[in-house]
Design an enzyme around this catalytic site. Structure first.
Site, PDB file in Angstrom:
ATOM      1  N   LYS A 200      21.754  16.223  10.586  1.00  0.00           N
ATOM      2  CA  LYS A 200      21.829  17.627  10.973  1.00  0.00           C
ATOM      3  C   LYS A 200      22.954  17.768  11.982  1.00  0.00           C
ATOM      4  O   LYS A 200      22.913  17.170  13.061  1.00  0.00           O
ATOM      5  CB  LYS A 200      20.500  18.082  11.571  1.00  0.00           C
ATOM      6  CG  LYS A 200      20.574  19.520  12.073  1.00  0.00           C
ATOM      7  CD  LYS A 200      19.221  20.053  12.459  1.00  0.00           C
ATOM      8  CE  LYS A 200      19.345  21.464  12.988  1.00  0.00           C
ATOM      9  NZ  LYS A 200      18.048  22.019  13.388  1.00  0.00           N
ATOM     10  N   ARG A 210      19.592  31.743  14.322  1.00  0.00           N
ATOM     11  CA  ARG A 210      19.124  31.871  15.707  1.00  0.00           C
ATOM     12  C   ARG A 210      18.919  33.342  16.043  1.00  0.00           C
ATOM     13  O   ARG A 210      18.036  33.692  16.825  1.00  0.00           O
ATOM     14  CB  ARG A 210      20.113  31.189  16.661  1.00  0.00           C
ATOM     15  CG  ARG A 210      20.143  29.677  16.432  1.00  0.00           C
ATOM     16  CD  ARG A 210      21.175  28.974  17.295  1.00  0.00           C
ATOM     17  NE  ARG A 210      21.296  27.557  16.913  1.00  0.00           N
ATOM     18  CZ  ARG A 210      22.242  26.756  17.360  1.00  0.00           C
ATOM     19  NH1 ARG A 210      23.152  27.202  18.220  1.00  0.00           N
ATOM     20  NH2 ARG A 210      22.283  25.495  16.974  1.00  0.00           N
ATOM     21  N   LYS A 222      23.801  22.190  21.514  1.00  0.00           N
ATOM     22  CA  LYS A 222      22.887  21.159  21.009  1.00  0.00           C
ATOM     23  C   LYS A 222      23.625  19.867  20.688  1.00  0.00           C
ATOM     24  O   LYS A 222      23.136  19.039  19.911  1.00  0.00           O
ATOM     25  CB  LYS A 222      22.134  21.705  19.787  1.00  0.00           C
ATOM     26  CG  LYS A 222      21.300  22.964  20.087  1.00  0.00           C
ATOM     27  CD  LYS A 222      20.364  23.335  18.934  1.00  0.00           C
ATOM     28  CE  LYS A 222      19.458  24.508  19.307  1.00  0.00           C
ATOM     29  NZ  LYS A 222      18.476  24.836  18.242  1.00  0.00           N
ATOM     30  N   GLU A 238      22.121   7.246  10.589  1.00  0.00           N
ATOM     31  CA  GLU A 238      20.876   8.018  10.727  1.00  0.00           C
ATOM     32  C   GLU A 238      19.990   7.827   9.492  1.00  0.00           C
ATOM     33  O   GLU A 238      18.774   7.755   9.589  1.00  0.00           O
ATOM     34  CB  GLU A 238      21.185   9.512  10.911  1.00  0.00           C
ATOM     35  CG  GLU A 238      21.792   9.866  12.270  1.00  0.00           C
ATOM     36  CD  GLU A 238      20.756   9.907  13.388  1.00  0.00           C
ATOM     37  OE1 GLU A 238      19.571   9.627  13.125  1.00  0.00           O
ATOM     38  OE2 GLU A 238      21.148  10.223  14.534  1.00  0.00           O
ATOM     39  N   LYS A 253      22.497  18.837   6.507  1.00  0.00           N
ATOM     40  CA  LYS A 253      22.493  20.241   6.912  1.00  0.00           C
ATOM     41  C   LYS A 253      23.642  20.503   7.860  1.00  0.00           C
ATOM     42  O   LYS A 253      23.761  19.753   8.830  1.00  0.00           O
ATOM     43  CB  LYS A 253      21.157  20.510   7.596  1.00  0.00           C
ATOM     44  CG  LYS A 253      21.028  21.868   8.212  1.00  0.00           C
ATOM     45  CD  LYS A 253      19.682  21.983   8.863  1.00  0.00           C
ATOM     46  CE  LYS A 253      19.593  23.340   9.508  1.00  0.00           C
ATOM     47  NZ  LYS A 253      18.403  23.488  10.287  1.00  0.00           N
ATOM     48  N   SER A 279      22.000  29.486   7.190  1.00  0.00           N
ATOM     49  CA  SER A 279      22.142  30.938   7.352  1.00  0.00           C
ATOM     50  C   SER A 279      23.595  31.401   7.337  1.00  0.00           C
ATOM     51  O   SER A 279      23.912  32.445   6.763  1.00  0.00           O
ATOM     52  CB  SER A 279      21.446  31.364   8.642  1.00  0.00           C
ATOM     53  OG  SER A 279      21.964  30.651   9.753  1.00  0.00           O
ATOM     54  N   TYR A 318      18.306  30.343   1.063  1.00  0.00           N
ATOM     55  CA  TYR A 318      17.752  31.690   1.148  1.00  0.00           C
ATOM     56  C   TYR A 318      17.928  32.431  -0.172  1.00  0.00           C
ATOM     57  O   TYR A 318      17.342  33.487  -0.367  1.00  0.00           O
ATOM     58  CB  TYR A 318      18.412  32.454   2.313  1.00  0.00           C
ATOM     59  CG  TYR A 318      18.210  31.721   3.622  1.00  0.00           C
ATOM     60  CD1 TYR A 318      16.989  31.781   4.285  1.00  0.00           C
ATOM     61  CD2 TYR A 318      19.214  30.924   4.176  1.00  0.00           C
ATOM     62  CE1 TYR A 318      16.770  31.072   5.463  1.00  0.00           C
ATOM     63  CE2 TYR A 318      19.013  30.215   5.348  1.00  0.00           C
ATOM     64  CZ  TYR A 318      17.789  30.288   5.980  1.00  0.00           C
ATOM     65  OH  TYR A 318      17.572  29.582   7.136  1.00  0.00           O
TER      66      TYR A 318
HETATM   67  C1  PBG Z   1      15.977  24.554  14.635  1.00  0.00           C
HETATM   68  C2  PBG Z   1      16.532  24.879  13.294  1.00  0.00           C
HETATM   69  C3  PBG Z   1      17.761  25.509  13.074  1.00  0.00           C
HETATM   70  C4  PBG Z   1      17.874  25.722  11.703  1.00  0.00           C
HETATM   71  C5  PBG Z   1      16.719  25.208  11.100  1.00  0.00           C
HETATM   72  N1  PBG Z   1      15.907  24.647  12.104  1.00  0.00           N
HETATM   73  C6  PBG Z   1      18.766  26.015  14.036  1.00  0.00           C
HETATM   74  C7  PBG Z   1      19.288  25.145  15.070  1.00  0.00           C
HETATM   75  O1  PBG Z   1      19.211  23.913  15.016  1.00  0.00           O
HETATM   76  O2  PBG Z   1      19.810  25.692  16.029  1.00  0.00           O
HETATM   77  C8  PBG Z   1      19.033  26.412  11.059  1.00  0.00           C
HETATM   78  C9  PBG Z   1      18.832  26.967   9.706  1.00  0.00           C
HETATM   79  C10 PBG Z   1      19.855  27.961   9.289  1.00  0.00           C
HETATM   80  O3  PBG Z   1      20.872  28.215   9.966  1.00  0.00           O
HETATM   81  O4  PBG Z   1      19.652  28.539   8.203  1.00  0.00           O
HETATM   82  N2  PBG Z   1      15.302  23.419  14.824  1.00  0.00           N
END
Ligand code: PBG
Length: 328
Positions: A200, A210, A222, A238, A253, A279, A318
């Protein structure tokens, strides 16, 4: 021209093109991400046109429609009321919380639907970080690893007790897959699977999500736990750890900008590889199509086919329901 090789012969009709097509999407490839809130009504999400924050009733209905179209699984993302967010994120393991109630309602209404929960603290944590935060006197911010993992284990157990089929730790703390596996097994939840968010990345493509959850970090970013976008060998590292720690499925991701990472993981592992079209990827397509600059149906199919072609066995998107409708 005196050509011996004419690759166009394999493209000369829709029937031949269908026969030689290497990658075919089916509804069973998809996991459908759904947002939920405590309110009674369903609400459009400004940052993600076409997506909603569902009420419990709306969620059960929407998941049922998707499942009827052949989508095997949903993954849940809760909007937590500001007043329930605390530095220790206690609400994440409340058995009467929004997610456990949603899991129960979904499993009661649709027993064959695979219900996956997200395991991370950001919706529950007043700091908006995926883990517990310690602040230094100079204002510096540290996301604590081992203390966070303990809370994640409680959260995963709470979801398992509610009936979740699979938990998806998205927090990127070290050692959490093994710790969650041990906690689940210790409570006789050997049958609950772990979908590791293995690679991720610290991505700018999460912005609209968010916004959908009001879960942006209050300050800082993050980058001390999510991965550096420039790295692919680190994703393999990982992967090896998540395999060793007992993940049942591994994830990359975002998806579209990281197709090489999907391919690398596909090469290295026998586990199913999932990829999350996040997203920001969704919003780029949606907004370009709303402006009339791209054709939505075609671009959606092409973006998802590319993700599967790169090596994803499972795709979180989505667009899942819309695509299943079209394929059905
Ligand atoms: C948070 C989480 C995030 C997403 C899924 N779980 C956002 C982040 O890590 O800030 C993002 C999913 C998306 O953008 O569609 N644990």
């Amino acid at each position: 021209m005196n050509l011996f090789h004419r690759p166009r012969r394999n493209r000369k009709s829709p029937a031949i093109r269908a026969m030689v097509r290497e990658t075919v999407l089916t509804p069973s490839d998809f996991i459908y991400p759904l947002f939920l809130h405590e309110d009674r009504g369903d609400a459009e999400i400004a940052s993600m046109p076409g997506c909603r924050r569902w009420s419990l009733d709306g969620l059960v209905q929407e998941a049922g429609k998707a499942h009827a179209l052949g989508i095997p699984a949903v993954i849940l993302f809760p909007v937590i009321a500001e007043g329930l967010k605390t530095p220790e994120a206690e609400e994440c393991a409340n058995p009467e919380g929004l997610v456990p109630r949603a899991v129960q309602a979904l499993k009661a209404a649709h027993p064959s639907l695979v219900v996956i929960t997200d395991v991370a603290l950001d919706p529950y944590n007043s700091d908006g970080q995926d883990g517990l935060v310690r602040r230094g006197e100079d204002g510096s911010l540290e996301v604590l690893n081992d203390q966070t993992v303990e809370v994640l284990c409680r959260q995963a157990l709470c979801h398992a007790e509610a009936g979740a089929d699979m938990v998806g730790p998205s927090d990127m703390m070290d050692g959490r897959v093994a710790a969650i596996r041990t906690a689940l097994d210790g409570a006789s939840f050997e049958g609950v699977s772990i979908l590791g968010y293995t690679a991720k990345y610290a991505s700018a493509y999460y912005g609209p999500f968010r916004g959908a959850l009001d879960s942006a970090p209050k300050d800082g970013d993050k980058k001390t736990y999510q991965m550096e976008p420039a790295n692919v060998r680190e994703a393999v590292r990982e992967l090896l750890l998540d395999e060793e720690e007992g993940a049942d499925m591994v994830m990359v991701k975002p998806a579209g900008p990281y197709l090489d990472v999907i391919a690398a993981l596909r090469d290295e592992t026998t586990l199913p590889v999932a990829a999350y079209q996040v997203s920001g990827e969704y919003l780029m397509i949606k907004s370009a199509c709303a402006a009339g600059w791209l054709e939505e149906k075609a671009v959606v199919m092409e973006s998802l086919t590319g993700i599967k072609r790169a090596g994803a066995d499972v795709i979180l998107s989505y667009f899942a329901k819309q695509v299943a409708q079209r394929l059905g």
